[in-house]
Design an enzyme around this catalytic site. Sequence first.
Site, short mmCIF file in Angstrom:
data_model
loop_
_atom_site.label_atom_id
_atom_site.label_comp_id
_atom_site.label_asym_id
_atom_site.label_seq_id
_atom_site.Cartn_x
_atom_site.Cartn_y
_atom_site.Cartn_z
N CYS A 26 -1.98 -0.19 3.35
CA CYS A 26 -2.63 -1.32 2.55
C CYS A 26 -2.59 -2.67 3.83
O CYS A 26 -3.58 -2.37 4.54
CB CYS A 26 -2.05 -1.47 1.41
N HIS B 109 -1.99 3.17 -1.45
CA HIS B 109 -0.57 3.28 -1.12
C HIS B 109 -0.25 4.81 -1.39
O HIS B 109 0.08 5.21 -2.36
CB HIS B 109 0.23 2.29 -2.06
N GLU C 147 2.54 6.12 -0.96
CA GLU C 147 3.94 6.05 -1.37
C GLU C 147 3.93 6.10 -3.19
O GLU C 147 4.94 6.51 -3.67
CB GLU C 147 4.80 5.17 -0.78
N1 GLN Z 1 -2.59 -8.71 0.94
C1 GLN Z 1 -3.44 -7.67 1.07
C2 GLN Z 1 -4.48 -7.72 -0.15
O1 GLN Z 1 -4.42 -8.13 -0.85
C3 GLN Z 1 -2.68 -6.17 1.08
C4 GLN Z 1 -1.99 -5.95 -0.18
C5 GLN Z 1 -1.18 -4.92 0.13
O2 GLN Z 1 -0.59 -4.48 1.08
N2 GLN Z 1 -0.76 -4.42 -1.16
O3 GLN Z 1 -5.60 -6.92 0.33
#
Ligand code: GLN
Length: 531
Positions: free
Chosen positions: A379, A505, A507
Amino acid sequence: MKLIVVTGGVLSGIGKGISGASIGAILKASGYKVFMQKFDGYLNVDAGTINPYKHGEVFVMDDGAETDLDVWHYERFIDVSLNKSSCHTSGKLYEEILMKERKGDYLGQDVQIIPHFTDLIKSKIQEWYTDAEADISIVEVGGTVWDMENEYIVEAMRQLRQEFGENNVVFVHLTYLPYLAATKELKTKPTQNSVRALRTRWITPDFLITRADADISEAILEKVAFFCGVPKNHVVPAPTVESIYQIPLDFAKRDVGKLILDQLQLPSDKLDMSAWEDLYINIKASIEELHVAMVGKYVWLEDAYYSLNEWLKVAWLHQQRKVVLHFIEAEDIEKNGVDVLQDMDAICVPGGFGERGIQGMVMAAQYARENNVPYLWVCLGSQIMAIEFAKNVLGLDDANSQEFLPDGQHNVVHIMETQKSVTTKGGTMRLGTYPCTIKADTLAREIFWVEHIDERHRHRYEFNNAYREQMEDAWFVVSGTSPDGELAEIVEVKNHPYMIGAQFHPELISRPLRPHPMFVGLVKAAMEREG
Ligand code: GLN
């Protein structure tokens, strides 16, 4: 309806979720369709806005519901995907009742905890059971009995037992036996008191699971059984163990599944725990160590990246390797350089929000790219990967994300059009499961084998397509996209053994018996590098 209600006593945080989930794993291995549900006393409407420092990471389900990690335990132990109907906070339930009240649904009535709140809880349990077409549903009551905020949830459970009877509703109570070093013994009084607390709510537990940080002797189990009025074989020892994945096996050895199924008047002759036994064999055989750097912002709190840490370890276990995680504060790299990464077999950057530590993550990305260190970025991590590439390969010195530099000249990561109007916090991100199409002849395709995958998201910002051509003309690859090709979901760097980032994600959907392909890929790349 066949229900197992799990309550907790003495103190919280001793593994109610994992105990319930382990029972679920056994019932699933006995051939039953099992679902789980949790009721929590918090007034937060969902877990999306709670503090990760206090509660650990936020878990996201297929339908985008945000919750705490208990639901994750359920999903991973019983290997099902759950949704928002599987977890309720008092806040969410009150919201529903108050909205109904405002609409006039209760005109002329006093709206009360009993029956309105308790009826709502019961209806959520029944609806979930019917919709999921479950054979057995496991319901966990958050916190401990005697917590003021959970009293009404416990009362709803009592009513269910009265309505459905003891052959349809089984009570499992998890307690703790403190160890007294001076006399070298486990004490049972707090357990007795917590059972007494349950009885003041007219609930007699059918099973007691006793947690302790020491071995629990048969004599102690007998004592607990005697003083709590529960049959001895219904008192289950749950000492702290080396790996939580042995808990389903330990419970099965004590016939927990069989005894519960007996009470529910369901057959128990199909139990097959071989998949869990295989995992346990791998755990025992995992001696050789591999070192992985987790470069993040909340590194002092392992809980904040708990599921990612866990799946890194588990993916390694399947290859009979023991992973040693090194938590490195990204800000340390900013101050002291990348030397700490020198002896690492792989590097991982988890998701995150806010600007702190970003520069250090970019430095780690550069190090991994230039030194061929296998690297999985999740992410925020995948966004960092794009920023680093634009900065150091394309020479765009001020490459950044709109999140950190709102008016930046070269924001290779920016906010999605559809999210621009969003001003309130909570439930406003790209959340939940979205499809992803994987391009042929890419590392991603090699890892996943298939063209279409579904993955869970939790973010606001996206890769900026204005830079796609320029980056792909160098050796950056957008290897996974939304089916319309618009949103970059997987990015990778060519000419590198394993440098891959996921906007989603992995995970969130990895499971102990089926680790996510991206983690398995990382393990294999690290092992190849080792030689
Ligand atoms: N801050 C980034 C976004 O909002 C990544 C978010 C995250 O890693 N879950 O896109």
